[in-house]
Design a protein around this motif. Structure first.
Motif, PDB file in Angstrom:
ATOM      1  N   UNK A   1      59.660  29.882  61.341  1.00 45.70           N
ATOM      2  CA  UNK A   1      59.325  30.560  60.087  1.00 45.70           C
ATOM      3  C   UNK A   1      57.808  30.708  59.977  1.00 45.70           C
ATOM      4  N   UNK A   2      57.389  31.893  59.630  1.00 46.59           N
ATOM      5  CA  UNK A   2      55.951  32.167  59.520  1.00 46.59           C
ATOM      6  C   UNK A   2      55.352  31.427  58.329  1.00 46.59           C
ATOM      7  N   UNK A   3      54.087  31.085  58.444  1.00 46.73           N
ATOM      8  CA  UNK A   3      53.379  30.437  57.341  1.00 46.73           C
ATOM      9  C   UNK A   3      53.076  31.461  56.253  1.00 46.73           C
ATOM     10  N   UNK A   4      53.122  31.009  55.020  1.00 47.67           N
ATOM     11  CA  UNK A   4      52.801  31.892  53.901  1.00 47.67           C
ATOM     12  C   UNK A   4      51.324  32.257  53.946  1.00 47.67           C
ATOM     13  N   UNK A   5      51.028  33.459  53.500  1.00 47.75           N
ATOM     14  CA  UNK A   5      49.639  33.865  53.392  1.00 47.75           C
ATOM     15  C   UNK A   5      49.341  34.227  51.947  1.00 47.75           C
ATOM     16  N   UNK A   6      48.119  33.951  51.546  1.00 51.14           N
ATOM     17  CA  UNK A   6      47.662  34.279  50.198  1.00 51.14           C
ATOM     18  C   UNK A   6      46.415  35.122  50.318  1.00 51.14           C
ATOM     19  N   UNK A   7      46.415  36.265  49.630  1.00 47.85           N
ATOM     20  CA  UNK A   7      45.238  37.134  49.651  1.00 47.85           C
ATOM     21  C   UNK A   7      44.880  37.504  48.226  1.00 47.85           C
ATOM     22  N   UNK A   8      43.588  37.551  47.973  1.00 51.92           N
ATOM     23  CA  UNK A   8      43.101  37.965  46.661  1.00 51.92           C
ATOM     24  C   UNK A   8      42.322  39.267  46.812  1.00 51.92           C
ATOM     25  N   UNK A   9      42.644  40.212  45.954  1.00 52.33           N
ATOM     26  CA  UNK A   9      42.014  41.523  45.966  1.00 52.33           C
ATOM     27  C   UNK A   9      41.266  41.729  44.655  1.00 52.33           C
ATOM     28  N   UNK A  10      40.212  42.551  44.697  1.00 49.32           N
ATOM     29  CA  UNK A  10      39.536  42.978  43.469  1.00 49.32           C
ATOM     30  C   UNK A  10      40.361  44.128  42.900  1.00 49.32           C
ATOM     31  N   UNK A  11      40.670  44.061  41.606  1.00 49.35           N
ATOM     32  CA  UNK A  11      41.525  45.079  41.001  1.00 49.35           C
ATOM     33  C   UNK A  11      40.897  45.604  39.721  1.00 49.35           C
ATOM     34  N   UNK A  12      41.116  46.899  39.472  1.00 55.63           N
ATOM     35  CA  UNK A  12      40.712  47.473  38.192  1.00 55.63           C
ATOM     36  C   UNK A  12      41.777  48.465  37.755  1.00 55.63           C
ATOM     37  N   UNK A  13      41.980  48.531  36.448  1.00 56.13           N
ATOM     38  CA  UNK A  13      42.994  49.433  35.911  1.00 56.13           C
ATOM     39  C   UNK A  13      43.417  49.001  34.524  1.00 56.13           C
ATOM     40  N   UNK A  14      44.484  49.607  34.008  1.00 51.86           N
ATOM     41  CA  UNK A  14      44.930  49.337  32.648  1.00 51.86           C
ATOM     42  C   UNK A  14      45.352  47.878  32.440  1.00 51.86           C
ATOM     43  N   UNK A  15      45.087  47.377  31.235  1.00 54.26           N
ATOM     44  CA  UNK A  15      45.383  45.972  30.943  1.00 54.26           C
ATOM     45  C   UNK A  15      46.635  45.787  30.088  1.00 54.26           C
ATOM     46  N   UNK A  41      41.381  40.175  33.475  1.00 55.86           N
ATOM     47  CA  UNK A  41      40.149  39.729  32.820  1.00 55.86           C
ATOM     48  C   UNK A  41      39.084  39.378  33.854  1.00 55.86           C
ATOM     49  N   UNK A  42      39.534  38.840  34.991  1.00 53.23           N
ATOM     50  CA  UNK A  42      38.606  38.486  36.070  1.00 53.23           C
ATOM     51  C   UNK A  42      38.635  39.509  37.208  1.00 53.23           C
ATOM     52  N   UNK A  43      39.486  40.532  37.065  1.00 54.18           N
ATOM     53  CA  UNK A  43      39.551  41.590  38.076  1.00 54.18           C
ATOM     54  C   UNK A  43      40.129  41.127  39.394  1.00 54.18           C
ATOM     55  N   UNK A  44      41.126  40.230  39.325  1.00 50.35           N
ATOM     56  CA  UNK A  44      41.705  39.697  40.559  1.00 50.35           C
ATOM     57  C   UNK A  44      43.222  39.884  40.611  1.00 50.35           C
ATOM     58  N   UNK A  45      43.676  40.229  41.785  1.00 50.20           N
ATOM     59  CA  UNK A  45      45.103  40.300  42.082  1.00 50.20           C
ATOM     60  C   UNK A  45      45.340  39.372  43.263  1.00 50.20           C
ATOM     61  N   UNK A  46      46.199  38.391  43.074  1.00 51.66           N
ATOM     62  CA  UNK A  46      46.523  37.461  44.157  1.00 51.66           C
ATOM     63  C   UNK A  46      47.965  37.698  44.588  1.00 51.66           C
ATOM     64  N   UNK A  47      48.150  37.870  45.881  1.00 48.99           N
ATOM     65  CA  UNK A  47      49.480  38.113  46.435  1.00 48.99           C
ATOM     66  C   UNK A  47      49.798  37.000  47.433  1.00 48.99           C
ATOM     67  N   UNK A  48      50.977  36.405  47.274  1.00 51.14           N
ATOM     68  CA  UNK A  48      51.456  35.374  48.195  1.00 51.14           C
ATOM     69  C   UNK A  48      52.694  35.927  48.887  1.00 51.14           C
TER      70      UNK A  48
END
Length: 70
Positions: A1-15, A41-48
């Motif tokens: 089984x592959x290890x999980x990955x976590x990535x954080x992106x800078x995001x902007x758009x409607x709140x 609020x911090x402009x971050x999107x984290x995907x796991x």
């Protein structure tokens, strides 16, 4: 089984909640995503998940009306 990955992106758009729900729905159908955290609020999107592609995440966000920076 592959290890999980976590990535954080800078995001902007409607709140507003409807737009955020739409974003989460779009991201949920990206292959390999497991969990999504949106913090506009911090402009971050984290995907796991496992083996998801940046291009797919960017496109899903774009479909929901958001701009991402990888």
């Amino acid at each position: 089984r592959a290890a999980a990955m976590t990535k954080t992106y800078r995001i902007s758009g409607p709140k507003d909640e409807v737009a955020v729900d739409s974003l989460k729905d779009e991201l949920a159908v990206v292959e390999g995503t497991h969990e999504v955290d949106v913090d506009l609020d911090h402009g971050e999107l984290t995907v796991v998940g496992f083996t998801f592609a940046d291009d797919d995440i960017v496109q899903a966000a774009k479909n929901a009306g958001y701009a991402l920076q990888v």
